[in-house]
Design a protein around this motif. Structure first.
Motif, PDB file in Angstrom:
ATOM      1  N   GLU A  82       0.833  -1.198   0.000  1.00 29.53           N
ATOM      2  CA  GLU A  82       0.000   0.000   0.000  1.00 29.53           C
ATOM      3  C   GLU A  82       0.871   1.253   0.000  1.00 29.53           C
ATOM      4  O   GLU A  82       1.927   1.306   0.627  1.00 29.53           O
ATOM      5  N   ASN A  83       0.407   2.278  -0.735  1.00 28.47           N
ATOM      6  CA  ASN A  83       1.157   3.534  -0.848  1.00 28.47           C
ATOM      7  C   ASN A  83       2.621   3.258  -1.182  1.00 28.47           C
ATOM      8  O   ASN A  83       3.542   3.828  -0.604  1.00 28.47           O
ATOM      9  N   GLY A  84       2.789   2.351  -2.135  1.00 30.43           N
ATOM     10  CA  GLY A  84       4.135   1.884  -2.448  1.00 30.43           C
ATOM     11  C   GLY A  84       4.741   2.577  -3.656  1.00 30.43           C
ATOM     12  O   GLY A  84       4.070   3.232  -4.455  1.00 30.43           O
ATOM     13  N   ASP A  85       6.040   2.416  -3.760  1.00 32.72           N
ATOM     14  CA  ASP A  85       6.808   2.955  -4.879  1.00 32.72           C
ATOM     15  C   ASP A  85       7.459   1.795  -5.633  1.00 32.72           C
ATOM     16  O   ASP A  85       7.847   0.780  -5.029  1.00 32.72           O
ATOM     17  N   LEU A  86       7.611   1.985  -6.929  1.00 31.53           N
ATOM     18  CA  LEU A  86       8.308   1.000  -7.752  1.00 31.53           C
ATOM     19  C   LEU A  86       9.262   1.741  -8.679  1.00 31.53           C
ATOM     20  O   LEU A  86       8.843   2.649  -9.421  1.00 31.53           O
ATOM     21  N   LEU A  87      10.527   1.355  -8.650  1.00 26.80           N
ATOM     22  CA  LEU A  87      11.543   1.967  -9.505  1.00 26.80           C
ATOM     23  C   LEU A  87      11.935   0.992 -10.599  1.00 26.80           C
ATOM     24  O   LEU A  87      12.333  -0.147 -10.322  1.00 26.80           O
ATOM     25  N   MET A  88      11.805   1.445 -11.847  1.00 27.02           N
ATOM     26  CA  MET A  88      12.288   0.688 -13.004  1.00 27.02           C
ATOM     27  C   MET A  88      13.575   1.337 -13.491  1.00 27.02           C
ATOM     28  O   MET A  88      13.623   2.555 -13.716  1.00 27.02           O
ATOM     29  N   ARG A  89      14.592   0.522 -13.632  1.00 23.93           N
ATOM     30  CA  ARG A  89      15.880   1.054 -14.097  1.00 23.93           C
ATOM     31  C   ARG A  89      16.661  -0.074 -14.775  1.00 23.93           C
ATOM     32  O   ARG A  89      16.628  -1.213 -14.313  1.00 23.93           O
ATOM     33  N   GLY A  90      17.360   0.265 -15.859  1.00 22.79           N
ATOM     34  CA  GLY A  90      18.119  -0.749 -16.573  1.00 22.79           C
ATOM     35  C   GLY A  90      17.253  -1.853 -17.134  1.00 22.79           C
ATOM     36  O   GLY A  90      17.673  -3.016 -17.171  1.00 22.79           O
ATOM     37  N   ARG A  91      16.014  -1.526 -17.540  1.00 21.68           N
ATOM     38  CA  ARG A  91      15.057  -2.449 -18.145  1.00 21.68           C
ATOM     39  C   ARG A  91      14.523  -3.482 -17.158  1.00 21.68           C
ATOM     40  O   ARG A  91      13.860  -4.432 -17.547  1.00 21.68           O
ATOM     41  N   GLU A  92      14.843  -3.303 -15.892  1.00 25.33           N
ATOM     42  CA  GLU A  92      14.406  -4.255 -14.875  1.00 25.33           C
ATOM     43  C   GLU A  92      13.670  -3.540 -13.748  1.00 25.33           C
ATOM     44  O   GLU A  92      13.757  -2.325 -13.597  1.00 25.33           O
ATOM     45  N   VAL A  93      12.939  -4.330 -12.970  1.00 26.85           N
ATOM     46  CA  VAL A  93      12.418  -3.832 -11.701  1.00 26.85           C
ATOM     47  C   VAL A  93      13.611  -3.682 -10.774  1.00 26.85           C
ATOM     48  O   VAL A  93      14.320  -4.655 -10.500  1.00 26.85           O
ATOM     49  N   ASP A  94      13.853  -2.471 -10.327  1.00 26.56           N
ATOM     50  CA  ASP A  94      15.032  -2.196  -9.509  1.00 26.56           C
ATOM     51  C   ASP A  94      14.720  -2.299  -8.020  1.00 26.56           C
ATOM     52  O   ASP A  94      15.363  -3.057  -7.295  1.00 26.56           O
ATOM     53  N   THR A  95      13.709  -1.542  -7.565  1.00 26.54           N
ATOM     54  CA  THR A  95      13.415  -1.462  -6.132  1.00 26.54           C
ATOM     55  C   THR A  95      11.924  -1.299  -5.919  1.00 26.54           C
ATOM     56  O   THR A  95      11.256  -0.609  -6.687  1.00 26.54           O
ATOM     57  N   LEU A  96      11.402  -1.958  -4.872  1.00 22.99           N
ATOM     58  CA  LEU A  96      10.041  -1.717  -4.400  1.00 22.99           C
ATOM     59  C   LEU A  96      10.127  -1.289  -2.950  1.00 22.99           C
ATOM     60  O   LEU A  96      10.958  -1.781  -2.190  1.00 22.99           O
ATOM     61  N   GLY A  97       9.241  -0.387  -2.563  1.00 18.68           N
ATOM     62  CA  GLY A  97       9.260   0.070  -1.179  1.00 18.68           C
ATOM     63  C   GLY A  97       8.341   1.262  -1.001  1.00 18.68           C
ATOM     64  O   GLY A  97       7.409   1.472  -1.792  1.00 18.68           O
ATOM     65  N   THR A  98       8.588   2.029   0.033  1.00 20.08           N
ATOM     66  CA  THR A  98       7.840   3.262   0.274  1.00 20.08           C
ATOM     67  C   THR A  98       8.824   4.403   0.449  1.00 20.08           C
ATOM     68  O   THR A  98       9.951   4.222   0.943  1.00 20.08           O
TER      69      THR A  98
END
Length: 471
Positions: A82-98
């Motif tokens: 919930e209320n999460g963040d997702l970072l895409m970098r280098g064509r991949e899923v990089d980081t999930l979190g808040t």
């Protein structure tokens, strides 16, 4: 004619048709020059495609690091964030979190009130060969013959078919494109990235395992020639795999000692040899429970695995056996009754298979349903809950993400949102299981390939641009 010395005759054989009264048998193996093949060539021969023919030429589109903020992230790998963040970098899923920091140069997307899921995956589609619009010249779905394993789906795919962009707009990023079910063995399937493309190979999912499409039941026994009964379909499959066993043994003997001339190639047997070696995933069109168990017995006899039964409207009747054998079932949410072998279809089919511990999949088999796989999964989820089954939303999401990824053999790269996996991501306008929800944006390998708010990010096929202007 005077007698011709044997040596002279052998020299003349390239010029004249032959020499009467002479021995024209081939030289013994001991006199042949033994050809040695390098390891790469031998491996290509084992796989059946030489000189890198038909390899994927897919190239990811240019991607900018992208951070989606404050969304409900459904990873298909666990509980929602919930209320999460997702970072895409280098064509991949990089980081999930808040409250993730914004990297330099990253594009920020406000996901407040929205949901994020992996790109959806359809394990059974005919896009490209039953291409839209559905007119005769676009139909390349079925060939005539009892078994045609030498056919390759990708050789009939029309990459400019408008259906691909429609599916992408519905959040589907990957699909297994399959030929029809008019034959017992129709040929190889084609795992595709649903992007605008000039050639089928530029849509081809890199390094995805090969797949074989087989069929049983009413479709393959419904022609004018053999087989016309279920007994005939079983016999036809078994006799074909007997031939494939012999072909595989001859080739495997040569591959173990690749000197001298290799055995003669047979494109159909080449495909089935890969099945028998465990190098190709078997997908079977099959409705009735008894037909599925017959195919399972044939697979046991010839020692190959079945990856998924498709349509499988009676999968619920043998759900324990499917779980035990680790065979997935690719099913509609509620299709039934349109022919006799579909008569016992029930809306609880998908959730019952899931509850038994088997891999349940919701597929489309339709150019319209592929545009709303999330709604099809929602229908199956509701049917299961109304039947008293305790099924989480994350588990239902896996019916259209992680489980079809497994059926296609690409589960290590797509199907869930986890660091290191391909950044195939969908941002939804709301709860993806709501009938009011649509895909807002779609990324593939981290590149934005669809944006509902930007006409320039809504792919259109060349076919849709109209004919040439008249002057």
């Amino acid at each position: 004619m005077p007698t011709v010395p044997r040596l002279a005759c052998l020299l003349l054989v390239a010029v004249v048709a032959g020499c009467a009264g002479t021995d024209t048998s081939a030289p013994s193996a001991s006199n042949e020059a033994e050809t040695e093949y390098d390891a790469a060539t031998v491996e290509n021969m084992r796989e059946g495609t030489y000189n890198d023919a038909f390899e994927s030429s897919y190239e990811p589109l240019p991607a900018t690091p992208t951070l989606i903020q404050d969304a409900t992230i459904m990873t298909a790998a666990g509980e929602p964030l919930e209320n999460g963040d997702l970072l895409m970098r280098g064509r991949e899923v990089d980081t999930l979190g808040t409250d993730l920091p914004v990297p330099n140069g990253a594009q920020v997307v406000n996901g407040s009130g929205m949901y994020v899921t992996p790109g959806l995956i359809d394990s059974h589609s005919h896009l490209g060969v039953s291409a839209t619009p559905q007119v005769g010249p676009h139909y390349d779905n079925n060939e005539v013959g009892m078994a045609t394993p030498g056919l390759w789906m990708e050789h009939g795919v029309w990459p400019q078919g408008p259906g691909f962009a429609r599916a992408l707009a519905g959040g589907t990023t990957t699909a297994l494109l399959l030929s029809g079910s008019g034959d017992l063995i129709e040929g190889r399937g084609f795992t595709a990235k649903l992007i605008p493309a000039r050639t089928p190979q530029s849509m081809k999912f890199p390094d995805a395992p090969g797949t074989l499409k087989m069929a049983c039941g009413e479709n393959p026994k419904g022609g004018s020639g053999f087989p016309t009964t279920r007994m005939g379909t079983a016999n036809g499959l078994r006799s074909t795999f007997l031939d494939a066993q012999d072909y595989r043994e001859r080739w495997d003997a040569w591959l173990a000692d690749p000197t001298g001339a290799p055995p003669e190639r047979d494109l159909g047997m080449e495909t089935l040899a890969q099945v028998l070696r465990g190098d190709m995933l078997v997908q079977v069109h099959c409705y009735r429970a008894d037909d599925m168990t017959t195919i399972m017995e044939i697979a046991q006899e010839f020692a190959f695995d079945i990856r998924s039964f498709h349509h499988a409207v009676e999968a619920y009747k043998i759900r324990d056996r499917l779980a035990e054998a680790d065979i997935s079932a690719s099913m509609w949410s509620n299709w039934w009754g349109f022919k006799m072998e579909a008569f016992d279809g029930i809306p609880e089919n998908v959730p019952l298979v899931h509850a038994a511990g088997a891999r349940a999949i919701v597929h489309s088999d339709d150019d319209l349903e592929i545009q709303r796989l999330h709604h099809e999964a929602a229908k199956a989820l509701r049917a299961g809950r109304e039947a008293g089954l305790d099924i989480s939303r994350n588990e239902a999401l896996r019916w259209i993400t992680a489980n079809p990824a497994w059926a296609l053999g690409i589960q290590d790269r797509v199907g869930t949102l986890e660091p290191g996996k391909n950044a195939d991501v969908v941002l939804w306008t709301g709860d993806p299981f709501s009938v009011y929800t649509k895909a807002q944006r779609v990324w593939m390998d981290g590149a934005l390939v669809y944006d509902r708010t930007d006409p320039d990010r809504q792919p259109r096929s060349d076919f849709e641009l109209g004919g040439p202007r008249q002057h």
